[in-house]
Write a protein that holds these residues in place. Structure first.
Motif, PDB file in Angstrom:
ATOM      1  N   ALA A  98      47.510  51.983  33.762  1.00 33.87           N
ATOM      2  CA  ALA A  98      46.582  50.999  33.198  1.00 33.87           C
ATOM      3  C   ALA A  98      45.288  50.924  33.999  1.00 33.87           C
ATOM      4  O   ALA A  98      44.227  50.593  33.455  1.00 33.87           O
ATOM      5  CB  ALA A  98      47.243  49.629  33.132  1.00 33.87           C
ATOM      6  N   GLY A  99      45.368  51.249  35.267  1.00 36.25           N
ATOM      7  CA  GLY A  99      44.177  51.253  36.108  1.00 36.25           C
ATOM      8  C   GLY A  99      43.187  52.346  35.755  1.00 36.25           C
ATOM      9  O   GLY A  99      42.042  52.333  36.238  1.00 36.25           O
ATOM     10  N   VAL A 119      50.777  49.845  28.358  1.00 35.21           N
ATOM     11  CA  VAL A 119      50.135  48.931  27.407  1.00 35.21           C
ATOM     12  C   VAL A 119      50.292  47.489  27.880  1.00 35.21           C
ATOM     13  O   VAL A 119      49.338  46.701  27.852  1.00 35.21           O
ATOM     14  CB  VAL A 119      50.740  49.112  26.001  1.00 35.21           C
ATOM     15  N   ARG A 120      51.493  47.129  28.324  1.00 35.34           N
ATOM     16  CA  ARG A 120      51.711  45.762  28.831  1.00 35.34           C
ATOM     17  C   ARG A 120      50.787  45.467  30.014  1.00 35.34           C
ATOM     18  O   ARG A 120      50.197  44.381  30.113  1.00 35.34           O
ATOM     19  CB  ARG A 120      53.165  45.590  29.261  1.00 35.34           C
ATOM     20  N   ALA A 121      50.682  46.436  30.926  1.00 30.52           N
ATOM     21  CA  ALA A 121      49.827  46.239  32.096  1.00 30.52           C
ATOM     22  C   ALA A 121      48.353  46.184  31.710  1.00 30.52           C
ATOM     23  O   ALA A 121      47.581  45.402  32.274  1.00 30.52           O
ATOM     24  CB  ALA A 121      50.071  47.360  33.111  1.00 30.52           C
ATOM     25  N   ALA A 122      47.960  47.000  30.732  1.00 30.37           N
ATOM     26  CA  ALA A 122      46.572  47.005  30.279  1.00 30.37           C
ATOM     27  C   ALA A 122      46.195  45.673  29.645  1.00 30.37           C
ATOM     28  O   ALA A 122      45.053  45.206  29.784  1.00 30.37           O
ATOM     29  CB  ALA A 122      46.348  48.147  29.293  1.00 30.37           C
ATOM     30  N   ALA A 123      47.137  45.059  28.956  1.00 30.20           N
ATOM     31  CA  ALA A 123      46.867  43.767  28.316  1.00 30.20           C
ATOM     32  C   ALA A 123      46.504  42.710  29.347  1.00 30.20           C
ATOM     33  O   ALA A 123      45.696  41.811  29.072  1.00 30.20           O
ATOM     34  CB  ALA A 123      48.087  43.327  27.512  1.00 30.20           C
ATOM     35  N   ILE A 145      46.061  40.612  20.729  1.00 30.68           N
ATOM     36  CA  ILE A 145      45.080  40.788  21.802  1.00 30.68           C
ATOM     37  C   ILE A 145      43.699  40.898  21.154  1.00 30.68           C
ATOM     38  O   ILE A 145      43.354  41.924  20.557  1.00 30.68           O
ATOM     39  CB  ILE A 145      45.399  42.035  22.655  1.00 30.68           C
ATOM     40  N   LYS A 146      42.909  39.855  21.257  1.00 30.11           N
ATOM     41  CA  LYS A 146      41.665  39.759  20.489  1.00 30.11           C
ATOM     42  C   LYS A 146      40.627  40.798  20.887  1.00 30.11           C
ATOM     43  O   LYS A 146      39.736  41.135  20.102  1.00 30.11           O
ATOM     44  CB  LYS A 146      41.095  38.351  20.625  1.00 30.11           C
ATOM     45  N   SER A 147      40.715  41.299  22.125  1.00 30.95           N
ATOM     46  CA  SER A 147      39.719  42.270  22.590  1.00 30.95           C
ATOM     47  C   SER A 147      40.084  43.713  22.225  1.00 30.95           C
ATOM     48  O   SER A 147      39.347  44.634  22.550  1.00 30.95           O
ATOM     49  CB  SER A 147      39.543  42.154  24.104  1.00 30.95           C
ATOM     50  N   TRP A 148      41.208  43.900  21.554  1.00 34.17           N
ATOM     51  CA  TRP A 148      41.630  45.242  21.167  1.00 34.17           C
ATOM     52  C   TRP A 148      41.509  45.439  19.666  1.00 34.17           C
ATOM     53  O   TRP A 148      41.881  44.559  18.877  1.00 34.17           O
ATOM     54  CB  TRP A 148      43.088  45.499  21.569  1.00 34.17           C
TER      55      TRP A 148
END
Length: 282
Positions: A98-99, A119-123, A145-148
């Motif tokens: 995610a980093g 995906v969980r970490a990216a959220a 996730i509103k930003s995705w």
């Protein structure tokens, strides 16, 4: 005598993953040992073992069972069980992966359980992303996730698996030019990446070909005998992220291919891993 269940709320997939991991790490185990491991009764262990034999994880022997290692080339783990296997390793790999994401990236996520952890970490990072995925689980998780922006490519859902494969999704994927692809593989053998399903391998090849950069997320158990069909050569991958359980031979093959390799540490893993073992007779 049956030991009363200590964790009666544990889902079957979690119990079965604990049994498989115990056998993989410790070798042979008695029914009582496994009951202590899952915090359940001997009768529960017997039912779980029957299920694991029926699904192809174990093979019956006189008075017990043993792990099939390597698995049959076409063997596909159940989605729920697979998500629980090497779970701590997958979480650590996912957080590292995610980093690699930046704001406004377009990213293709395949349906691998380790990618799900990325995906969980990216959220948690709350980056604006355009996400393309064939995973119904990822889509369901990410829908709020509103930003995705979430794009599903279409295709067919195979019974028992929460992902899309085949057309029209594969053709759609080939029209994309994404910044990044995060994918898993059923097996990594030397420089060869393989899958157990022709349809899944074909879709993943399209994903890799449609991204400027591809990161392979695989826990150390995936460095094993090849699956049924070729996915790609390691030369098509930009980076491999795995865990500290990976063997030196496997690492040497990746370094020989001049790929970037990131090995993550996993909290709570102690001791050395023993050879794959068997269930001792009662």
């Amino acid at each position: 005598m049956d030991t009363p269940s200590k964790r009666v709320d544990m889902v079957p997939a979690k119990r079965q993953a604990l049994i498989l991991e115990h056998l993989r790490v410790n070798g042979a185990a008695s029914i009582q040992e496994l009951a202590d491991t899952i915090g359940g009764s001997q009768s529960t262990v017997r039912r779980d073992l029957e299920h694991l034999v029926e699904k192809g994880y174990l093979e019956r022997t006189h008075g017990g069972a043993h792990l099939l290692q390597p698995m049959r080339a076409t063997f596909e783990r159940e989605t729920t069980v697979n998500a629980e296997l090497q779970h701590a390793e997958k979480v650590a790999i996912g957080r590292e992966a995610a980093g690699r994401l930046s704001a406004r990236d377009s990213v293709i996520f395949d349906s691998s359980s380790t990618v799900m952890e990325a995906v969980r970490a990216a959220a948690e990072r709350d980056l604006p992303l355009t996400v393309v995925t064939n995973s119904l689980e990822i889509a369901d998780f990410a829908v709020d996730i509103k930003s995705w922006r979430i794009i599903l490519p279409g295709g067919t859902v195979r019974p028992g698996y929460r992902h899309l494969a085949g057309e029209p999704g594969e053709s759609f994927i080939k029209t994309l030019h994404a910044d990044l692809c995060m994918t898993g593989a059923s097996a990594v053998t030397g420089a060869l990446l393989t899958e157990t399903s022709l349809e899944v391998a074909s879709l993943k090849r399209a994903m890799i070909g449609s991204a400027r950069k591809t990161i392979l997320l695989v826990d150390s158990s995936k460095f094993t005998a090849p699956g049924f069909c070729t996915l790609s050569d390691i030369s098509e991958i930009n980076e491999v992220i795995t865990d500290e359980g990976v063997s030196q031979d496997a690492l040497s093959s990746l370094y020989a291919a001049e790929r970037k390799v990131t090995v993550v540490r996993v909290g709570g893993l102690t001791g050395t891993r023993r050879p794959v073992g068997s269930l001792r007779p009662l």
